[in-house]
Scaffold this motif. Structure first.
Motif, PDB file in Angstrom:
ATOM      1  N   GLY A  17       1.017  -1.251  -0.041  1.00  0.00           N
ATOM      2  CA  GLY A  17      -0.174   0.063  -0.029  1.00  0.00           C
ATOM      3  C   GLY A  17       0.873   1.212   0.078  1.00  0.00           C
ATOM      4  N   ILE A  18       0.216   2.398   0.235  1.00  0.00           N
ATOM      5  CA  ILE A  18       0.935   3.648   0.134  1.00  0.00           C
ATOM      6  C   ILE A  18       0.677   4.320   1.481  1.00  0.00           C
ATOM      7  CG2 ILE A  18       1.075   3.988  -2.566  1.00  0.00           C
ATOM      8  CD1 ILE A  18      -1.185   5.648  -2.291  1.00  0.00           C
ATOM      9  N   PHE A  19       1.469   5.130   2.014  1.00  0.00           N
ATOM     10  CA  PHE A  19       1.344   6.047   3.083  1.00  0.00           C
ATOM     11  C   PHE A  19       1.265   7.588   2.291  1.00  0.00           C
ATOM     12  CE2 PHE A  19       2.190   8.697   6.829  1.00  0.00           C
ATOM     13  CZ  PHE A  19       1.614   7.907   7.773  1.00  0.00           C
ATOM     14  N   ALA A  20       0.584   8.215   2.824  1.00  0.00           N
ATOM     15  CA  ALA A  20       0.312   9.454   2.051  1.00  0.00           C
ATOM     16  C   ALA A  20       0.354  10.569   3.155  1.00  0.00           C
ATOM     17  CB  ALA A  20      -0.734   9.605   1.152  1.00  0.00           C
ATOM     18  N   GLY A  21       0.755  11.949   2.701  1.00  0.00           N
ATOM     19  CA  GLY A  21       0.499  13.170   3.614  1.00  0.00           C
ATOM     20  C   GLY A  21       0.123  14.106   2.661  1.00  0.00           C
ATOM     21  N   PHE A  22      -1.021  15.045   3.163  1.00  0.00           N
ATOM     22  CA  PHE A  22      -1.624  15.980   2.557  1.00  0.00           C
ATOM     23  C   PHE A  22      -1.793  17.152   3.336  1.00  0.00           C
ATOM     24  CE2 PHE A  22      -3.272  11.943   1.398  1.00  0.00           C
ATOM     25  CZ  PHE A  22      -3.566  11.896  -0.043  1.00  0.00           C
ATOM     26  N   CYS A  23      -1.825  18.220   2.799  1.00  0.00           N
ATOM     27  CA  CYS A  23      -2.152  19.823   3.279  1.00  0.00           C
ATOM     28  C   CYS A  23      -3.489  19.677   3.673  1.00  0.00           C
ATOM     29  CB  CYS A  23      -1.463  20.837   2.744  1.00  0.00           C
ATOM     30  SG  CYS A  23      -2.644  21.393   1.309  1.00  0.00           S
ATOM     31  N   LEU A  45       6.750   8.943  11.150  1.00  0.00           N
ATOM     32  CA  LEU A  45       8.074   9.414  11.501  1.00  0.00           C
ATOM     33  C   LEU A  45       9.059   9.859  10.335  1.00  0.00           C
ATOM     34  CD1 LEU A  45       9.293   7.062  14.460  1.00  0.00           C
ATOM     35  CD2 LEU A  45       8.215   9.519  14.593  1.00  0.00           C
ATOM     36  N   ALA A  46       8.947   9.323   9.355  1.00  0.00           N
ATOM     37  CA  ALA A  46       9.491   9.670   8.016  1.00  0.00           C
ATOM     38  C   ALA A  46       9.033  10.536   7.294  1.00  0.00           C
ATOM     39  CB  ALA A  46       9.689   8.151   7.225  1.00  0.00           C
ATOM     40  N   LEU A  47       7.561  10.585   7.190  1.00  0.00           N
ATOM     41  CA  LEU A  47       7.012  11.773   6.836  1.00  0.00           C
ATOM     42  C   LEU A  47       7.163  13.050   7.460  1.00  0.00           C
ATOM     43  CD1 LEU A  47       4.862  12.823   4.535  1.00  0.00           C
ATOM     44  CD2 LEU A  47       3.056  12.226   6.249  1.00  0.00           C
ATOM     45  N   LEU A  48       7.179  13.120   8.883  1.00  0.00           N
ATOM     46  CA  LEU A  48       7.397  14.090   9.746  1.00  0.00           C
ATOM     47  C   LEU A  48       8.763  14.649   9.262  1.00  0.00           C
ATOM     48  CD1 LEU A  48       5.608  13.239  12.723  1.00  0.00           C
ATOM     49  CD2 LEU A  48       4.926  14.844  11.514  1.00  0.00           C
TER      50      LEU A  48
END
Length: 209
Positions: A17-23, A45-48
Motif C-alpha cells: 500500500g501507500i502512506f500519504a501526507g496531505f495539506c 516518522l519518516a513523513l514528519l
C-alpha cells in the motif's frame, strides 16, 4: 484487519500500500510505499522528518527567522500514541523547533477516551481551525480505482501511475476547488461565531468561561 493474518495474506507482495501526507487543502505532500508491512509508526516518522526538514530549509532559503510563527499541526489517527515516540526519537529536537502539535481527526478521535480527546482532538485545540483532518480518507476512497490497475505493475510503472493520478487530481480538481473550499470555510466560521453568542446567552452561569 488482524495484523498477523493480513501479513500472511499479503506477504507475496513487496508493496502492500501507500502512506500519504496531505495539506489542509487536500494537496499531496508526500507518498511512501509500505514495504511488506501494514501501517507502522516508521512511516509517519519518516513523513514528519521529510516535511519538517523542508520547512526549515524553506525558511533559511527565504531569509526568515529560524523559529516558525505558529505551531505545526499534524493530524494522524493515533497521534496520541506518537507523542512519546517522537520525544524519544532523533526527531525530538526538530519537532520542538517546528512547534509540532499532533492532532486526531474527527472520524477517529471520538473513538478515543475522554482525556485523549481533550489533548488531541482539534475541536479543543485553540487555533487548530475547523478542518476535520480526514483528507486521507476522502482521497483514498476516490483513488481506490487505481488498485486493480496498479496491482500487477512493476515498481516504476506503479509509481508513474500514482504520480500521474496525483498530478491530475492536484492541478485539475483540488486547485480548481480551492476558492470554493476557502469560501465555504469562511462562511462556516462566521456561522459558528454567530451561534456562539446565542450559546453563551442560554448557558447556565456556572458553565460560562
Amino acid at each position: 484487519m488482524n495484523e498477523s493474518k493480513t501479513a500472511r495474506s499479503f506477504g507475496c507482495f513487496e508493496a502492500n500500500g501507500i502512506f500519504a501526507g496531505f495539506c489542509r487543502h487536500s494537496f499531496v505532500l508526500a507518498f511512501a510505499d509500505m514495504i511488506r508491512t501494514g501501517e507502522q509508526s516508521k512511516y509517519i516518522l519518516a513523513l514528519l522528518h521529510h516535511f519538517m526538514s523542508a520547512c526549515q530549509e524553506d525558511r533559511g532559503r527565504r531569509g526568515l527567522p529560524d523559529e516558525p510563527i505558529g505551531s505545526l499541526g499534524v493530524g494522524y489517527d493515533i497521534a496520541c500514541g506518537m507523542v512519546d515516540k517522537i520525544a524519544r526519537s532523533p526527531l525530538s529536537r526538530l519537532a520542538k523547533g517546528e512547534k509540532l502539535q499532533m492532532l486526531i481527526g474527527l472520524l477517529h478521535g471520538y473513538a478515543h477516551n475522554r482525556l485523549c480527546q481533550l489533548s488531541f482532538l482539534m475541536l479543543y485545540i485553540y487555533g487548530a481551525g475547523i478542518e476535520d483532518l480526514e483528507v486521507c480518507e476522502r482521497y483514498f476512497s476516490q483513488s481506490n480505482a487505481l488498485a486493480p490497475v496498479t496491482r500487477y505493475m512493476g515498481r516504476f510503472c506503479r509509481h508513474q501511475a500514482i504520480a500521474c493520478y496525483a498530478y491530475h487530481r492536484d492541478n485539475f480538481e483540488t486547485y480548481h476547488n480551492l476558492s470554493k473550499f476557502i469560501y465555504s470555510n469562511y462562511k462556516q466560521a462566521l456561522a459558528i461565531l454567530h451561534r456562539a453568542k446565542d450559546t453563551v446567552t442560554i448557558m447556565p452561569p456556572d458553565f460560562r468561561v
